[in-house]
Design a protein around this motif. Structure first.
Motif, PDB file in Angstrom:
ATOM      1  N   CYS A  61      -4.721   9.649   8.689  1.00 48.85           N
ATOM      2  CA  CYS A  61      -3.698   8.613   8.886  1.00 48.85           C
ATOM      3  C   CYS A  61      -4.155   7.293   8.268  1.00 48.85           C
ATOM      4  O   CYS A  61      -5.280   6.838   8.497  1.00 48.85           O
ATOM      5  CB  CYS A  61      -3.444   8.432  10.386  1.00 48.85           C
ATOM      6  N   VAL A  88      -3.364   4.387   8.995  1.00 51.41           N
ATOM      7  CA  VAL A  88      -3.595   3.330   9.982  1.00 51.41           C
ATOM      8  C   VAL A  88      -4.834   3.594  10.836  1.00 51.41           C
ATOM      9  O   VAL A  88      -5.711   2.750  10.960  1.00 51.41           O
ATOM     10  CB  VAL A  88      -2.360   3.149  10.900  1.00 51.41           C
ATOM     11  N   CYS A  89      -4.920   4.805  11.418  1.00 49.87           N
ATOM     12  CA  CYS A  89      -5.966   5.032  12.430  1.00 49.87           C
ATOM     13  C   CYS A  89      -6.960   6.144  12.077  1.00 49.87           C
ATOM     14  O   CYS A  89      -7.855   6.444  12.861  1.00 49.87           O
ATOM     15  CB  CYS A  89      -5.325   5.336  13.782  1.00 49.87           C
ATOM     16  N   CYS A 125      -0.272   9.720  11.243  1.00 45.76           N
ATOM     17  CA  CYS A 125      -0.318  10.566  12.434  1.00 45.76           C
ATOM     18  C   CYS A 125       1.008  10.456  13.186  1.00 45.76           C
ATOM     19  O   CYS A 125       1.891   9.698  12.789  1.00 45.76           O
ATOM     20  CB  CYS A 125      -1.470  10.144  13.335  1.00 45.76           C
ATOM     21  N   HIS A 152       1.859   6.825  14.232  1.00 51.24           N
ATOM     22  CA  HIS A 152       2.197   5.849  13.180  1.00 51.24           C
ATOM     23  C   HIS A 152       3.177   6.382  12.138  1.00 51.24           C
ATOM     24  O   HIS A 152       3.410   5.739  11.123  1.00 51.24           O
ATOM     25  CB  HIS A 152       0.906   5.385  12.492  1.00 51.24           C
TER      26      HIS A 152
END
Ligand SMILES: [Zn+2]
Length: 238
Positions: A149, A151-152, A169, A172
């Protein structure tokens, strides 16, 4: 005199009976004039056949002219299947278009030499076309992020966003994403090792989404629209 080895990507008629052929080599694109190649009795017929791998001896400064040559890899049997041939024309158009971009032509040419025999022999050849397209994205420096992902860095249940050029994910996830099955199939294609003779196991039901994802990606990130794509759509239905 110069000597070149390459794959014939396309040709155009020149004057009454001649042609200019475009050869993709490990140094990029080269054009060569072939006198009289459109005459029935031309000794150069197989040297001007699209997709064939040839060795050419040429001379001349501005427009190089064919003096002699030989076919090293004969791919004319691909012409017998309209669908396979159209896929290859689609690929040739892409190669031709991006041949003027700065990228590693030697790598791409060698990759082409690996997949062409597979496309010729395999009935399940479409994954090789896709692999080529993904390889080119990598060489052009716009490869998608398929691993975690954006973002994370979560690695499970990923979906793909064209705009962001990568995966997200569940938390997100972006709108209009391609589902996790498609992401996994693209990953398989992207990381497939051609040196290992491993079956490519991709569900047929995903071919359409894979096709659409790659098309959209090329349109959005490279502003590339294929002309052959319409013809292909007429044959495969999407
Ligand atoms: Zn996330």
């Amino acid at each position: 005199m110069n000597e070149y080895q390459g794959i014939i990507l396309k040709k155009i008629s020149y004057k009454e009976s001649s042609e200019i052929i475009y050869l993709y080599t490990d140094q990029g694109l080269i054009s060569v004039l072939v006198h009289g190649s459109r005459k029935m009795k031309s000794p150069f017929l197989n040297l001007t056949k699209i997709l064939n791998q040839v060795k050419l001896i040429v001379s001349g400064k501005n427009l190089q002219t064919l003096r002699d040559g030989e076919v090293i890899g004969n791919y004319s049997s691909i012409h017998e299947s309209l669908e396979k041939y159209t896929y290859c024309l689609f690929l040739s158009e892409m190669l031709y278009y991006f041949s003027t971009h700065e990228h590693d032509h030697e790598k791409l040419y060698n990759f082409l030499l690996k997949i062409l025999p597979l496309i010729k022999e395999e009935s399940n050849y479409i994954p090789y076309i896709n692999m080529f397209e993904l390889k080119l994205l990598y060489l052009l420096g716009v490869n998608p992020n398929l691993n975690s992902c954006i973002v994370c860095e979560e690695k499970d249940e990923l979906t793909f966003s064209i705009k962001d050029g990568g995966v997200f994910c569940k938390t997100h996830q972006k709108e209009n994403s391609y589902n996790n099955q498609t992401v996994q199939a693209i990953r398989k294609l992207y990381y497939h090792d051609l040196n290992k003779t491993k079956e490519i196991d991709i569900d047929l039901s995903l071919y359409k989404d894979i096709r659409n994802l790659i098309d959209e990606y090329y349109e959005y990130h490279l502003n590339y629209f294929s002309k052959t794509r319409k013809m292909l759509k007429g044959l495969i239905g999407y």
